[in-house]
Design a protein around this motif. Structure first.
Motif, short mmCIF file in Angstrom:
data_model
loop_
_atom_site.label_atom_id
_atom_site.label_comp_id
_atom_site.label_asym_id
_atom_site.label_seq_id
_atom_site.Cartn_x
_atom_site.Cartn_y
_atom_site.Cartn_z
N GLU A 163 10.23 -6.55 -5.94
CA GLU A 163 9.00 -6.53 -5.15
C GLU A 163 8.87 -7.83 -4.38
OE1 GLU A 163 8.37 -6.62 -8.74
OE2 GLU A 163 9.09 -4.55 -8.84
N PRO A 172 4.27 2.02 -4.40
CA PRO A 172 4.02 3.09 -5.39
C PRO A 172 5.17 4.09 -5.50
CG PRO A 172 2.10 2.78 -3.98
CD PRO A 172 3.19 1.94 -3.41
N ILE A 173 6.05 4.13 -4.49
CA ILE A 173 7.16 5.08 -4.57
C ILE A 173 8.49 4.35 -4.41
CG2 ILE A 173 6.02 7.21 -3.86
CD1 ILE A 173 6.86 6.56 -0.99
N ILE A 202 0.83 -1.21 0.00
CA ILE A 202 0.00 0.00 0.00
C ILE A 202 0.87 1.27 0.00
CG2 ILE A 202 -1.75 1.30 1.29
CD1 ILE A 202 -2.48 -1.45 2.60
N VAL A 203 1.89 1.26 0.85
CA VAL A 203 2.58 2.50 1.14
C VAL A 203 3.85 2.68 0.30
CG1 VAL A 203 3.79 3.79 2.94
CG2 VAL A 203 1.68 2.60 3.48
N TYR A 204 4.70 1.65 0.28
CA TYR A 204 6.03 1.86 -0.28
C TYR A 204 6.13 1.55 -1.77
CZ TYR A 204 7.59 2.24 4.53
OH TYR A 204 7.75 2.64 5.81
N ASP A 259 10.83 3.88 -6.32
CA ASP A 259 12.01 4.51 -6.93
C ASP A 259 12.41 5.81 -6.22
OD1 ASP A 259 9.69 5.74 -7.65
OD2 ASP A 259 10.39 6.31 -9.64
N ALA A 260 11.69 6.16 -5.16
CA ALA A 260 12.00 7.43 -4.48
C ALA A 260 13.33 7.33 -3.74
CB ALA A 260 10.88 7.77 -3.51
N VAL A 308 8.33 8.92 4.67
CA VAL A 308 7.11 8.11 4.62
C VAL A 308 7.06 7.15 5.81
CG1 VAL A 308 5.97 6.30 3.30
CG2 VAL A 308 6.80 8.32 2.14
#
Lengths: 590, 348, 236
Positions: free
Chosen positions: B244, B145-146, B141-143, B148-149, B157
């Motif tokens: 992932e 989607p980002i 849910i949280v990590y 590549d940040a 976060v």
């Protein structure tokens, strides 16, 4: 958008702020007071995190230091709030300065982790020190008085808070458009470039850090005398995260974004408090935290740029006039042609077991173009980094203009008159061409933080701006000085790096593969430019290149490297005919 | 301070240090594999303790509700992502993985109430079963989607996520503190030094699980793929190792270790919904001593934090946290100096 | 049907085009080389082919559209890249590095045989099988990178600058190995600066300059093109 509309917008905003207490209810004004107080911290963070790339979770601790200092002076010792302000600023800035000295050399995320550490440690301190009320806090803090007027009512302190916010905004925008401000804006994206421009990265970071702490101190002082009661809770790391959230929601990097972010977050929290219990009747306190932590995460996932960046894309760009003629900046004396300028003696550099540069020696004479060539992996770039100070030699020595620079700091080498470009272009893509070039002039200019804040730097800025424009014109990029550097094609980005290097008025120009990625015509223009720099400006040029065709017609002498060693040195024609060079370039299968 | 007091403090410190070891190793694992500084492992440990306590009282723990909510959210996020990327044919698999599997775990615990009433081992097992899906679901849910940040963005976060979890903890577990049944009341005596059975159990568990992790890394291809992802992420991708998937496995392994630590600490310390924060942060200090990369360094660092904390609280209980966290700064400086830093990490 | 088709592919970093509408093909069993100077966009093109960079245009592998496939999906389909930086697992042993090459394959029974086959091809890797990859010399690293890539059982092997930073003797050995891949039924897309060595090994060559293909043809004819060779040596 013209300057006139911009000023009109500012004027309307200020008038709206002045008129607000007459139009809005007392509760809204109280809310706005808190927005203003938070905004001060968020503006500091916008500068620190957004502009400088230093993420701090600990700003709440700075706010607390000032708040507690002033509470101690006033509530516990009966002193004036103005003495409290003074003490708050001194203590906060001193603590920030010491913490900065200790932690600002830390790399990347280690730095941010250290802000959590001292944020927590200072946060725990408030609740545990005897004489500061422990967890009960300090009550009955007197209001601030100006002359005989005591700022008791919400609307009274409102004017003080927002006056401070407006003045701070003005100063910060002044700062960003100054010599020190440009250096701060260049911090983001790695130290190598900044150091190579003769900027002492560490001191710029310390300045930025202490300035942000100063703004936090103002905020803490106002907070203590607005709420008239303080306890440790609002200065703990949760609040530190909230400040960070305000800065990022508004748009990290934009001071006005700090104000907007503070407003959005404060109003949102208020809204959540008001309406959440309609949705879930029990346990609203905890859900509040969940709700805005959740919203923050969603925000970071989808709109990292923040509100200001989002709005800005719909606004027309502000028109800026081209820099006009001004007093030229002082120039260096160039050494007489033919005298030895740079001496590399038995330089050696190892990476683990690998010897990248093995006892290489050569000279560069003033007024010549020397080519350093060799196949990929020959150690050219390492050699290059050694003599610009980006890497240290393991043994051997390097002398520049009679001074030993083997162990000299990179920024000092740059100040001594060596300007460089990079093989992998290093620019600040979100700064304009003109600002990128002006970064190069840093060692030639001198105005500091205070001149920047209060615009005492106008004459020097005008000179630097005009000089930068001239450099852009000289390399053929003068038609769009306010274009963002990131929008240039790769070839022109290389050329822009040369303009930036020229802005430093160097004695020796060192170029790392300047022709890579250039088309044939562009290469010819570049060669012409370099020749004119040698002939007309008495510049000495050291060129690291892979492209033999480009090098041959251009250089006076060649040094060839292969497998970390110097293969041969001499006139271009002689070098080309050498069988060893042919072997190195064509590979061993022939 | 005489020898007796010192030895009591030392053993006490080593026991809490061993708790931090378990949490810290998970933190290092997650950081190396995903670059996420996963601060909420302390919360995971606290939630496990609260879960176990609820099972002891014969209640369905709040964890069940938490897992159901997170599974729902993760499924939603995954299905939307699949639809957007034109991979609709993978939706049934996603439903199975993100919805059916976690719900099945909750169902198993819910249905087997009579079983765990009788056995402590089963209660512990079910607590762990309930806690394992949380971190992988949060990852989705949280990590993800980002993913590549920058490390910094992920750290911000993580901090936000931690506060969200504390809020959720209060919502699902309530404000009461719990202490679970002791697992053993044995006491070992060596001369004048006494070691409680629980302390011995904690230290044994730390050794056992560290050993198991070592074997997992060294003798299984999955373990090796995790190390490969940690050592060189793009190299691993070029071998077809999906980051992932490595991340999910790492979150499960890390949660297991954190869960075990929560179960071991629950009979000794009273646990609240927000006890995880300091637990996690102290473990985190240990992990940083290990440079967030070295497992032995992390273990030594965590034990050191435990012992330091124990002696510091004897000297001045009010300032023990100030001491522990102030200590972090010199450690960070030392780590920053010895770590190899590449410029690319700074690029935005 | 060609094994790999790249059609009108462009790659950009931000607003900057690094590769502009490039088209090329690799037939089954072929060795195809892309040569060009530094900064021409060769590595960018290879990274886009494997899916590490986003690209525009059309790419197919064995007739299948690559645009929706992730890097890992492409590896599973039999595409494999040995990047310029090798990307070895430096802190893991040579043997573990090779084993991880077989990660995507579910039939693990034959892995030991394949491992032996790689050791036979590169005996030096066998000698050093317990050593960490990070301690190897440059040539050994390249061998390990090649060996690890072969463990993925690729249909098409993409090699980015395999000769980079290596001594002439080792370069010769590496190119010898590349040439021998034909017999294994592995096609090769080879990116090189070392133009002569690459063209001597390849069947077909493309010349990339500032992001565009400026010349292409049989490798044997390109190698005798005096203009091309001059560009790499300078002068005439």
């Amino acid at each position: 958008m013209s300057r006139f509309t911009l000023r009109l917008a500012v004027l309307i905003a200020v008038l709206a702020l002045v008129g607000a207490p007459f139009l809005l209810g007392a509760f809204t004004i109280t809310l706005m007071n808190y927005v203003g107080i938070y905004a001060l911290v968020a503006i500091g963070l916008a500068l620190l995190t957004g502009v400088g790339g230093l993420v701090s979770f600990g700003q709440a601790a700075f706010v607390g230091l000032a708040a507690y200092s002033s509470a101690w002076v006033t509530a516990l010792n009966g002193g004036s709030p103005w003495i409290g302000l003074l003490l708050g600023i001194v203590i906060t800035c001193a603590v920030a300065f010491i913490l900065g000295l200790i932690t600002l050399r830390l790399q990347g995320h280690y730095l941010s982790l250290s802000t959590i550490a001292w944020g927590l440690a200072i946060g725990f301190l408030f609740g545990n020190v005897e004489g500061l009320g422990k967890h009960n806090g300090i009550a009955s803090i007197p209001p601030i008085s100006i002359g005989s007027v005591s700022l008791v009512e919400s609307w009274q302190i409102y004017y003080l808070i927002w006056a401070v916010v407006c003045v701070v905004l003005l100063l910060v925008y002044n700062l960003l458009d100054s010599r020190i401000g440009r250096a701060m804006r260049a911090l983001r994206g790695g130290n190598t470039l900044v150091e190579s421009l003769g900027i002492n990265v560490f001191w710029i970071k310390v300045t930025c850090f202490v300035f942000a702490a100063f703004l936090a101190a103002l905020s803490g002082w106002l907070y203590a005398h607005l709420s008239r009661f303080i306890s440790p809770t609002p200065f703990e790391p949760l609040m530190g995260i909230e400040y960070l959230m305000m800065a990022m929601v508004g748009g990290a990097g934009s001071p006005i974004g700090g104000v907007i972010g503070a407003a959005i977050v404060t109003l949102l929290k208020n809204f959540v408090q008001d309406y959440l219990h309609y949705i879930i009747p029990s346990g609203t306190g905890q859900l509040e935290v969940v709700a805005y932590a959740g919203l923050f995460i969603v925000f970071l996932q989808y709109a990292r740029g923040g509100v200001v960046a989002w709005v800005q894309q719909y606004l027309p760009a502000t028109a800026i006039p081209r820099p006009s003629q001004a007093t030229p900046l002082a120039r260096r004396d160039k050494p007489a042609a033919g005298t030895p300028l740079l001496k590399v003696d038995q330089a050696e550099r190892r990476f683990g077991g690998l010897i990248a540069v093995n006892k290489v020696s050569f000279d560069v004479n003033a007024g010549e173009i020397l080519g350093l060539i060799g196949p990929n992996g020959a150690g050219k770039s390492t050699m290059f980094n050694l003599l610009t100070g980006a890497l240290q030699t393991n043994s051997g020595s390097i002398t520049f203009a009679g001074k030993d620079i083997t162990r000299t700091r990179q920024s000092n080498i740059a100040q001594a008159g060596i300007a460089r470009t990079f093989q992998h272009v290093k620019l600040r893509p979100k700064m304009t061409l003109l600002d990128n070039v002006m970064l190069g002039a840093y060692p030639r200019t001198h105005t500091g933080l205070f001149s920047g804040l209060f615009r005492l730097n106008r004459a020097e800025e005008a000179s630097a701006r005009y000089d930068a424009l001239q450099q852009l014109e000289r390399v053929g990029l003068g038609d769009k000085p306010f274009e963002l550097a990131g929008n240039l094609p790769l070839g022109n980005q290389r050329i822009l790096e040369i303009a930036r290097a020229l802005a430093a008025d160097p004695v020796l120009l060192v170029l790392d593969e300047p022709a890579a990625g250039l088309r044939r015509g562009e290469k010819q223009q570049l060669a012409a430019l370099l020749k004119s720099l040698r002939d007309n400006d008495k510049l000495t040029i050291l060129l690291v290149e892979h492209d033999m065709e480009f090098v041959m017609g251009l250089v006076d002498r060649l040094v060839v490297m292969d497998f970390g060693e110097k293969l041969i040195e001499g006139q271009p024609e002689a070098v080309r005919e050498d069988p060893r060079v042919q072997e190195a370039y064509l590979g061993g299968t022939a | 301070m005489d020898f007796d007091i010192a030895s009591i403090l030392a053993i006490d410190g080593l026991a809490s240090g061993a708790i931090y070891v378990l949490i810290a190793i998970g933190t290092v694992l997650i950081f190396t594999v995903t670059r996420v500084v996963f601060i909420p492992f302390g919360d995971i440990a606290a939630f496990t303790a609260l879960t176990l306590a609820a099972l002891e009282m014969g209640r369905l723990p709040g964890t069940a509700g938490l897992v159901v909510v997170l599974a729902g959210m993760a499924t939603l996020v995954e299905v939307v992502a699949l639809l957007r990327n034109g991979r609709a044919h993978e939706i049934p698999g996603a439903l199975l993985y993100y919805l059916a599997l976690p719900l099945a775990l909750v169902g198993v615990v819910w249905l087997s109430e009579p079983l765990y009433q009788s056995s402590m081992v089963l209660r512990i097992l079910f607590s762990l079963i309930l806690i394992l899906p949380i971190a992988p679901l949060l990852d989705r849910i949280v990590y993800r989607p980002i993913a590549d940040a920058s490390v910094l963005m992920l750290l911000i976060v993580s901090m936000a996520l931690h506060f969200a979890l504390v809020g959720l903890g209060l919502l699902f577990f309530g404000p009461e503190g719990v202490r679970t049944e002791p697992m053993t009341d044995a006491i070992f005596e060596f001369g004048s030094i006494m070691i409680t059975g629980q302390a011995a159990l904690i230290m044994f568990a730390a050794v056992l699980f560290s050993g198991l992790l070592y074997l997992f890394f060294d003798f299984t291809l999955i373990g090796k793929s995790l190390r490969a992802t940690a050592v060189n992420r793009s190299g691993a991708r070029l071998m077809g190792i999906r980051p992932e998937r490595s991340g999910t496995i790492a979150y499960i392994v890390g949660s297991l270790m954190a869960g075990v630590s929560g179960i071991l600490i629950a009979p000794v310390n009273t646990m609240f919904y927000d006890s995880g924060f300091l637990l996690g942060l102290r473990a985190f200090v240990g992990a940083i001593i290990g440079g967030l990369v070295s497992y032995p360094g992390t273990a030594i660092g965590s034990l050191f934090v435990g012992v330091l904390e124990s002696f510091a609280s004897f000297q001045s209980s009010a300032f023990k946290d100030v001491i522990v966290f102030s200590l972090l700064i010199p450690i960070l400086i030392w780590r920053s100096i010895v770590s190899v830093h590449t410029e690319e990490h700074d690029e935005e | 049907m060609p094994l790999l088709t790249i059609e009108d592919v462009s790659v950009s970093y931000g607003k900057v085009d690094a590769v502009r509408s490039v088209s090329l093909q690799v037939e089954e069993g072929q060795i195809v080389t892309v040569i060009g100077p530094n900064g021409a966009g060769k590595t960018t093109l290879m990274l886009a082919t494997i899916g590490l960079l986003r690209s525009f245009g059309r790419m197919t592998f064995m007739g299948e559209d690559l645009s929706r496939l992730s890097v890992e999906d492409r590896i599973e389909k039999g595409l494999c890249l040995v990047p310029e930086k090798r990307e070895l697992f430096a802190e893991m042993s040579v043997r573990d590095n090779l084993l991880l090459g077989a990660y995507t394959r579910y039939n693990r029974a034959t892995i030991n045989n394949e491992l032996e086959a790689v050791y036979e091809r590169f005996p030096r890797l066998k000698q050093r099988h317990k050593q960490d990859a990070g301690t190897l010399s440059g040539g050994e690293r390249q061998m390990l990178a090649l060996g690890r890539a072969l463990m993925t059982k690729p249909k098409l092997l993409v090699l980015d600058e395999p000769s980079l930073g290596l001594a002439p003797l080792i370069v010769r050995e590496i190119f010898h190995t590349v040439a021998s891949l034909r017999e294994l039924g592995v096609s090769v897309l080879l990116v090189e600066q070392n133009a002569r060595a690459a063209l001597e090994t390849a069947d077909v060559g493309y010349v990339l300059e500032t992001g565009e293909i400026v010349q292409s043809g049989e490798a044997s004819s390109l190698i005798h093109d005096p203009r091309l060779m001059a560009a790499y040596l300078g002068g005439h």
